[in-house]
Design a protein around this motif. Structure first.
Motif, PDB file in Angstrom:
ATOM      1  N   THR A 144       0.826  -1.208   0.000  1.00  0.00           N
ATOM      2  CA  THR A 144       0.000   0.000   0.000  1.00  0.00           C
ATOM      3  C   THR A 144       0.859   1.256   0.000  1.00  0.00           C
ATOM      4  OG1 THR A 144      -1.782  -1.147   1.168  1.00  0.00           O
ATOM      5  CG2 THR A 144      -1.793   1.254   1.248  1.00  0.00           C
ATOM      6  N   GLN A 145       1.898   1.263   0.816  1.00  0.00           N
ATOM      7  CA  GLN A 145       2.777   2.428   0.868  1.00  0.00           C
ATOM      8  C   GLN A 145       3.566   2.594  -0.431  1.00  0.00           C
ATOM      9  OE1 GLN A 145       2.285   0.083   3.154  1.00  0.00           O
ATOM     10  NE2 GLN A 145       2.969   0.718   5.212  1.00  0.00           N
ATOM     11  N   LEU A 146       4.031   1.484  -0.980  1.00  0.00           N
ATOM     12  CA  LEU A 146       4.817   1.555  -2.211  1.00  0.00           C
ATOM     13  C   LEU A 146       3.965   1.980  -3.401  1.00  0.00           C
ATOM     14  CD1 LEU A 146       6.862  -1.760  -1.776  1.00  0.00           C
ATOM     15  CD2 LEU A 146       7.717   0.587  -1.484  1.00  0.00           C
ATOM     16  N   GLU A 153       8.247  10.566  -7.249  1.00  0.00           N
ATOM     17  CA  GLU A 153       8.178  11.018  -5.856  1.00  0.00           C
ATOM     18  C   GLU A 153       9.197  10.293  -4.987  1.00  0.00           C
ATOM     19  OE1 GLU A 153       3.856  12.087  -4.433  1.00  0.00           O
ATOM     20  OE2 GLU A 153       3.761  10.365  -5.802  1.00  0.00           O
ATOM     21  N   TRP A 154       9.382   9.007  -5.254  1.00  0.00           N
ATOM     22  CA  TRP A 154      10.373   8.251  -4.486  1.00  0.00           C
ATOM     23  C   TRP A 154      11.779   8.793  -4.735  1.00  0.00           C
ATOM     24  CZ3 TRP A 154      14.417   4.903  -6.031  1.00  0.00           C
ATOM     25  CH2 TRP A 154      14.986   4.166  -4.983  1.00  0.00           C
ATOM     26  N   ALA A 398       0.995   2.065 -14.948  1.00  0.00           N
ATOM     27  CA  ALA A 398       0.026   2.103 -13.845  1.00  0.00           C
ATOM     28  C   ALA A 398       0.413   3.180 -12.847  1.00  0.00           C
ATOM     29  CB  ALA A 398      -0.031   0.745 -13.156  1.00  0.00           C
ATOM     30  N   PRO A 399      -0.451   4.144 -12.585  1.00  0.00           N
ATOM     31  CA  PRO A 399      -0.137   5.232 -11.670  1.00  0.00           C
ATOM     32  C   PRO A 399      -0.315   4.792 -10.218  1.00  0.00           C
ATOM     33  CG  PRO A 399      -2.343   5.501 -12.501  1.00  0.00           C
ATOM     34  CD  PRO A 399      -1.788   4.283 -13.184  1.00  0.00           C
ATOM     35  N   PRO A 400       0.012   5.672  -9.267  1.00  0.00           N
ATOM     36  CA  PRO A 400      -0.198   5.332  -7.851  1.00  0.00           C
ATOM     37  C   PRO A 400      -1.627   4.875  -7.563  1.00  0.00           C
ATOM     38  CG  PRO A 400       1.181   7.273  -8.010  1.00  0.00           C
ATOM     39  CD  PRO A 400       0.733   6.960  -9.415  1.00  0.00           C
ATOM     40  N   TYR A 401      -1.733   3.915  -6.649  1.00  0.00           N
ATOM     41  CA  TYR A 401      -2.969   3.315  -6.140  1.00  0.00           C
ATOM     42  C   TYR A 401      -3.607   2.297  -7.086  1.00  0.00           C
ATOM     43  CZ  TYR A 401      -2.634   7.199  -2.827  1.00  0.00           C
ATOM     44  OH  TYR A 401      -2.178   8.075  -1.891  1.00  0.00           O
TER      45      TYR A 401
END
Length: 458
Positions: A144-146, A153-154, A398-401
């Motif tokens: 979930t965090q990754l 952003e990372w 694939a974007p975040p979430y």
């Protein structure tokens, strides 16, 4: 291979004649089942597509195979295709921050400070990759965090230096067809793990880019399609798939085909182009909305001879400005013609005329390889983001979430509809090898289900 349908009812309908669909069809036929493969394009091969420059066949799409890609290599061998080692002798060229230099190896030694920073970021990535569940990344520790942040952003959080970021942006554009800001960190980690690690993903020698198919990768698909014959129908985009307890009904513009099961091999966002009855469950529908394809373009520039080799250059080049961002030497012989394969950034390439595209690419090759690059004998390019059917590539960005929310729908069957395609692979996701493996997997699962039903009806 046909453009019309003669078989209204089969055991299995397969949507898509890329490596997944063709491999599924071959396996099902070997198991004694009847199949119909429906392909929306006017050709087979999917994201493997051949072109010609200076009389030499080239890969406008998928290109390389690793020694570890045993499934696609075995298929190529059975189809009578051979491999050619990717030329990488000599020094590579780097154009970074307005300065040209040459280097050896995969990672350019920009400066001692950047080398240390690049090693630090690579080590941090490899540490994150290790616990990733390659078959279900969304179930990995800390998934979930990754998945909540982008790769970009990372890199911000890791305080990556500008030159490190520029180099990793090139990696992101080649692998996912997008910038680091547009792709989830978890998605990046999944693909690195699936590729056998970052070094294997990027390397030529003993890496993912070691060999090319001499006859082009699409030629493998063409030869397999010839063996399957009229079981394959091109120019037949599937409009709808309805199902009930007894089977599926697949509708194209020209025909209705009934089958016991369907295997759909299209990329996740293109599943939305098919009307499903009953409709896809929310998670599966969400996958089609949130896993957009990246975009990548390719150009091939031909010269009388590979003149750069005489200067001790490999033809591998990296640049952080302009249209082109990476080049490879795909010349068939030292004697010529000399051919450079050039990866191009769609945002500053696709929307322009062929003449402007050509001029921009050649100018950057002059920057990288000198004034001899100004006089090519031939040129060809292909923009995957503007393809007329099923555009985009090489992989979903694939974007975040999106992975944690919808990733499991990549492979979860929808009743009698099963999924295949390189995106659905665990190990080797995103490669031709992964595509072949998923086709075989889906074929065996569906064949088992057909067998169970036949026994139950006796």
């Amino acid at each position: 291979m046909s453009k019309s349908l003669e078989t209204p009812s089969v055991d299995v309908v397969i949507v898509g004649a890329g490596f997944a669909g063709l491999s599924a069809a071959e396996r099902l036929v070997s198991l004694g089942l009847s199949v119909q493969v429906l392909e929306g394009r006017d050709r087979v091969g999917g994201r493997s597509f051949s072109g010609e420059v200076a009389g030499v066949a080239v890969d406008l799409g998928a290109t390389w195979v690793s020694l570890r890609h045993t499934a696609i290599r075995d298929l190529a061998r059975r189809m009578g295709c051979t491999t050619t080692g990717q030329f990488d002798q000599g020094r590579n060229v780097l154009w970074l921050a307005g300065r040209r230099r040459t280097y050896k190896g995969t990672i350019p030694p920009v400066s001692p400070v950047v080398m240390v920073d690049m090693a630090r970021i690579q080590l941090a990535l490899e540490k994150l990759v290790r616990p990733v569940n390659v078959d279900a990344a969304w179930e990995s520790p800390d998934a979930t965090q990754l998945d909540a942040i982008s790769f970009g952003e990372w890199l911000d959080r890791k305080r990556a230096l500008p030159s490190t970021r520029a180099l990793l942006a090139i990696v992101s554009k080649v692998q996912w067809g997008c910038s680091p800001a547009d792709v989830s960190l978890l998605h990046v980690l999944r693909y690195i793990r699936a590729a056998g690690g970052l070094s294997h993903m990027l390397d030529v020698e003993n890496g993912a880019n070691q060999d090319r198919i001499t006859e082009t990768t699409q030629e493998i698909a063409k030869r397999l399609a010839e063996r399957l014959g009229d079981r394959i129908v091109v120019d037949a985009p599937v409009r709808s798939i309805a199902q009930d307890d007894n089977g599926v009904t697949v509708q194209t513009d020209a025909a209705t085909i009934k089958a016991k099961y369907a295997i759909v091999t299209v990329a996740p966002p293109h599943r939305a182009d098919i009307e499903f009855q009953p409709a896809l469950p929310e998670k599966a529908a969400g996958l089609t909305r949130t896993w957009p394809m990246g975009a990548l373009s390719k150009a091939f520039v031909a010269y009388e001879k590979p003149f750069w080799r005489a200067d001790g250059l490999s033809g591998e080049g990296l640049t952080d400005t302009g249209t082109a961002f990476i080049t490879f030497d795909v010349s068939p012989e030292d004697s010529g013609p000399g051919i450079l394969m050039v990866f191009c950034s769609p945002r500053v390439f696709d929307g322009f005329s062929p003449e402007i595209r050509r001029g921009r690419v050649i100018q950057q090759l002059v920057d990288l390889y000198g004034p001899q690059a100004m006089t090519p004998i031939d040129y060809i390019d292909h923009c995957w983001g503007t393809d007329s059917f099923a555009p985009g590539g090489p992989h979903p960005a694939a974007p975040p979430y999106a992975s944690v929310s919808y990733g499991s729908a990549l492979t979860d069957p929808h009743g009698r509809i099963h999924w295949a395609g390189t995106e659905t692979a665990g190990e080797w996701a995103g490669t031709m090898n992964g595509a072949v493996l998923t086709g075989l997997r889906a074929a065996e699962r569906v064949a088992g289900l057909v067998s169970v039903e036949e026994k139950a009806s006796v």
